[in-house]
Every structure is written in structure tokens, then in C-alpha cells.
Design a protein around this motif. Structure first.
Motif, PDB file in Angstrom:
ATOM      1  N   TYR A 189      -1.252  14.027   2.921  1.00  0.00           N
ATOM      2  CA  TYR A 189      -0.715  13.423   1.695  1.00  0.00           C
ATOM      3  C   TYR A 189      -1.377  12.083   1.476  1.00  0.00           C
ATOM      4  O   TYR A 189      -1.634  11.330   2.429  1.00  0.00           O
ATOM      5  CB  TYR A 189       0.808  13.256   1.818  1.00  0.00           C
ATOM      6  N   GLN A 190      -1.653  11.766   0.202  1.00  0.00           N
ATOM      7  CA  GLN A 190      -2.230  10.468  -0.133  1.00  0.00           C
ATOM      8  C   GLN A 190      -1.731  10.034  -1.503  1.00  0.00           C
ATOM      9  O   GLN A 190      -1.658  10.844  -2.426  1.00  0.00           O
ATOM     10  CB  GLN A 190      -3.753  10.549  -0.124  1.00  0.00           C
ATOM     11  N   LYS A 191      -1.366   8.768  -1.610  1.00  0.00           N
ATOM     12  CA  LYS A 191      -0.819   8.278  -2.872  1.00  0.00           C
ATOM     13  C   LYS A 191      -0.989   6.761  -2.950  1.00  0.00           C
ATOM     14  O   LYS A 191      -0.892   6.060  -1.940  1.00  0.00           O
ATOM     15  CB  LYS A 191       0.673   8.639  -2.983  1.00  0.00           C
ATOM     16  N   THR A 192      -1.256   6.255  -4.138  1.00  0.00           N
ATOM     17  CA  THR A 192      -1.258   4.813  -4.377  1.00  0.00           C
ATOM     18  C   THR A 192       0.167   4.372  -4.698  1.00  0.00           C
ATOM     19  O   THR A 192       0.825   4.958  -5.564  1.00  0.00           O
ATOM     20  CB  THR A 192      -2.189   4.453  -5.544  1.00  0.00           C
ATOM     21  N   ILE A 193       0.656   3.370  -3.987  1.00  0.00           N
ATOM     22  CA  ILE A 193       2.028   2.902  -4.208  1.00  0.00           C
ATOM     23  C   ILE A 193       2.014   1.445  -4.652  1.00  0.00           C
ATOM     24  O   ILE A 193       1.095   0.682  -4.338  1.00  0.00           O
ATOM     25  CB  ILE A 193       2.891   3.060  -2.936  1.00  0.00           C
ATOM     26  N   PHE A 194       3.053   1.060  -5.378  1.00  0.00           N
ATOM     27  CA  PHE A 194       3.207  -0.306  -5.863  1.00  0.00           C
ATOM     28  C   PHE A 194       4.547  -0.829  -5.354  1.00  0.00           C
ATOM     29  O   PHE A 194       5.604  -0.324  -5.710  1.00  0.00           O
ATOM     30  CB  PHE A 194       3.155  -0.342  -7.386  1.00  0.00           C
TER      31      PHE A 194
END
Length: 220
Positions: A189-194
Motif C-alpha cells: 500500500y502507498q498513499k500521500t497523506i496530509f
């Protein structure tokens, strides 16, 4: 005469029963000996050794030939051959080395991990995690990760979170790349988070068999 014949018949039956009982005992004894010899032969033919890995600080993830095996201090049995060992610890540089394990021998390695120093620009190290430094000081946020199945390893901008999911940790506001890996060190899994100041970012993630790459806009 009839009584004598009956006695003779009973005696013959008694002898036959004894012979059968002794035969069964002999079969069981033979089977036990064969099992013992097989187990002993396997033990003698096993071609393994022991590796003992320690690190400062403790708790580093240990990968043996690319497979996550445990955390330091680690004592485990491996095949007697050459192996590639890699240590990963949150806030420290990865450490990789090769070692040859000999049969029935113990190989020990004590490693001092090198702490990652501050980097120039708007990046800094806080709580052993590389983060984006905002222009104004603000309260940290919280990232709370729950995965199905649990037991995944989280990485924030390439830095390992030592505890497996579910896991929660504080971090300053900023934009990060979250990567999840399984026990085989495969990205699942890979995701850009803020992360926003003073807020908790809950992430409930279902891991599928195929890699999941999430390109959704973290600002929305």
C-alpha cells in the motif's frame, strides 16, 4: 477323552494368542526403532547454524535475505550458507552486511546504528521521523493506522515505524508518503497523506493481494 481334547484345544488357542501378541509387540518395536533412526538421521543431516544479532539501539527490524525475521536482539536458526542481513530502525540509517553461517556454529554481530542527522532546507528530524517543517510552529498531529489484516509495517517518507499495525504516532503537520509493507518486505500500500496540526488522521486500510497505490488528493 473328550475332556483331554478340550484341554488340548484350549492350550492351542492360548499359544496362538501369545504368538499374535508377541508379533504385535515386535511390529510396534520395529516401527519405534525405525522412527527413532529416521529422526536421528534427520538431526544429524540438518545443515544449519545460529545467528545472534544485537543493535544499539534495540528494536531494529531484521531482514534476512529480504524477509523480515524479527527485531533486535535476535537469535535464530538459519541455513549454513551466506546470508544478507539488513537492519532498519526508525530515525537511523539502514545497516546491511553479509555473513557466512557455518554448520552447528553461532555467529554473533553487534551493530551500532548511525542516527540520521538534520537535513538542510525545510526538512527536519522530530521524534525520529523526517518531517516537513512548517513556517510557523504548531501542535503535532496524530496518525492512527489500522489495517486488515493487521501486522503491517508502516514507513513515513522511507523511515520505519517500529511497531506493527495497528499503530498510532505523533508527527508535526506536513505532507508525507505512507508506505505499508508485509512481513516479506513487499510494498502492499502507498498513499500521500496530509497531517494537520492538533488533529488525528485515522486510516483504515484493507490490504488486497495485489499492490494498492492510492493517488487521491490528500488536500480534499
Amino acid at each position: 477323552t473328550a475332556q483331554r481334547k478340550s484341554y488340548k484345544k484350549d492350550w492351542q488357542l492360548f499359544l496362538m494368542m501369545k504368538i499374535k501378541q508377541n508379533h504385535i509387540k515386535l511390529v510396534l518395536l520395529t516401527f519405534s526403532v525405525m522412527m527413532f533412526l529416521a529422526a536421528n538421521s534427520h538431526a544429524q543431516s540438518s545443515n544449519t547454524g545460529i545467528i545472534n544479532i544485537k543493535s544499539t539501539p534495540e528494536g531494529a527490524l531484521v531482514f534476512i535475505d529480504g524477509k523480515m525475521t524479527g527485531t533486535t536482539p535476535l537469535i535464530t536458526e538459519v541455513a549454513a550458507s551466506k546470508h544478507t542481513i539488513r537492519l532498519e530502525q526508525q530515525g537511523y540509517e539502514n545497516y546491511e552486511f553479509k555473513i557466512t553461517i557455518k554448520k552447528d556454529k553461532v555467529a554473533s554481530k553487534d551493530i551500532n546504528l548511525k542516527k540520521i542527522t538534520k537535513k538542510p532546507g525545510n526538512l527536519e528530524i522530530n521524534n525520529d521521523i523526517q518531517i516537513y517543517k512548517p513556517e510557523q510552529s504548531s501542535k503535532p498531529g496524530v496518525v492512527f493506522i489500522v489495517t486488515t489484516p493487521p501486522g503491517m509495517y508502516a514507513f513515513i517518507d522511507g523511515f520505519a515505524i517500529t511497531k506493527q499495525t495497528p499503530v498510532a504516532f505523533d508527527i508535526k503537520p506536513g505532507i508525507y508518503t505512507l508506505v505499508l509493507k508485509n512481513s516479506k518486505n513487499q510494498i502492499v500500500y502507498q498513499k500521500t497523506i496530509f497531517v494537520k496540526a492538533g488533529e488525528t488522521l485515522p486510516l483504515e486500510i484493507v490490504i488486497h493481494k495485489k499492490r494498492k497505490i492510492d493517488y487521491t488528493d490528500p488536500w480534499n
